[in-house]
Design an enzyme around this catalytic site. Structure first.
Site, PDB file in Angstrom:
ATOM      1  CE  LYS A  62      -3.838  -2.228   2.472  1.00 14.91           C
ATOM      2  NZ  LYS A  62      -3.112  -3.576   2.940  1.00 14.91           N
ATOM      3  CG  HIS A  64      -0.323   7.191   0.826  1.00 14.50           C
ATOM      4  ND1 HIS A  64      -1.680   7.471   1.585  1.00 14.50           N
ATOM      5  CD2 HIS A  64      -0.111   8.412   0.000  1.00 14.50           C
ATOM      6  CE1 HIS A  64      -1.984   8.579   1.266  1.00 14.50           C
ATOM      7  NE2 HIS A  64      -1.490   9.501   0.483  1.00 14.50           N
ATOM      8  CB  ILE A  66       6.329  12.980  -2.832  1.00 19.81           C
ATOM      9  CG1 ILE A  66       7.650  12.088  -2.811  1.00 19.81           C
ATOM     10  CG2 ILE A  66       6.165  13.620  -1.709  1.00 19.81           C
ATOM     11  CD1 ILE A  66       8.949  13.259  -2.939  1.00 19.81           C
TER      12      ILE A  66
END
Length: 233
Positions: A62, A64, A66
């Protein structure tokens, strides 16, 4: 080869125990999911061990971050040779697009890139707690649509959302569904659950099932029962 619908969620803090379980099941019967705890404990070499045994791996980390950082992590997953990797759709369109574009050189060998919408443990009160005054289903549709518009292959969603998302986003958009419990299983910590047959009929493409298989006395028999039930529909 038949496209296996079942993804077994491995959940072990001991690598020997994990491999002992894996050696009791057939790679023709399922794929395997490796999440944050196991990947942090055992690293990429554990995924390579699963590959050596013939299993396709869903690397459930998962990502997440930049866009630059997230896309490089996705590329690292592709280099590892995983079948599927995911990112949080709430990271936004630029992050997801960068992650998709970095996989283009891998062609047909690239992993499936999947967005995570709303975690299946989250209810409306949880969303309100992070400033989202919407029903979970509304947020799922919003993030799933953003995921498709970013060019990803599909989303993780609960089975209750599968039918709606298939209708909204089309048959080619893959739906990966956790919170699956064969009839009679304990609900565990997943709030939005459904049986395997129900989930496939609702539109899910792949089913993530953990403890009902990994804690079974005969996991191969449980897998066979699930696969037989799906094949008969």
């Amino acid at each position: 080869m038949i496209d296996q619908k079942v993804i077994v969620a491995l959940d072990y803090d001991n690598q020997a125990d994990a491999l002992a379980f894996v050696d009791r099941i057939d790679p023709a019967s399922c794929r395997l999911k490796v999440g944050k705890e196991m990947f942090t404990l055992f690293g990429p070499d554990f995924v390579r061990e699963l590959h050596k045994r013939g299993f396709s791996v869903f690397l459930d980390l998962k990502f997440h971050d930049i866009p630059n950082t997230c896309s490089k992590a996705v590329r690292a997953a592709a280099e590892l040779g995983v079948w599927m990797v995911n990112v949080h759709a709430s990271g936004g369109e630029r992050m997801m697009t960068a992650s998709r574009e970095i996989l283009e050189p891998y062609g047909k060998d690239r992993p499936l890139l999947i967005g995570v919408t709303v975690l299946t443990s989250m209810e409306q009160s949880d969303l309100a707690g992070i400033g989202l005054n919407v029903e979970p289903q509304e947020q799922v549709i919003r993030l799933a649509t953003l995921t498709k518009n970013s060019g990803l292959d599909g989303v993780v969603c609960s089975a209750q959302e599968s039918s709606l998302l298939k209708n909204e986003l089309g048959k080619e958009f893959k739906l990966i569904t956790p919170g699956i419990r064969p009839a009679g299983s304990d609900q565990g910590d997943q709030r939005r659950i459904m049986t395997p047959v129900d989930a496939i009929q609702a539109g899910s493409d792949y089913l993530v099932i953990g403890r009902p298989i990994t804690q079974a006395t005969d996991p191969a028999a449980v897998l066979k029962s699930i696969n037989d039930s799906l094949a008969s529909k």
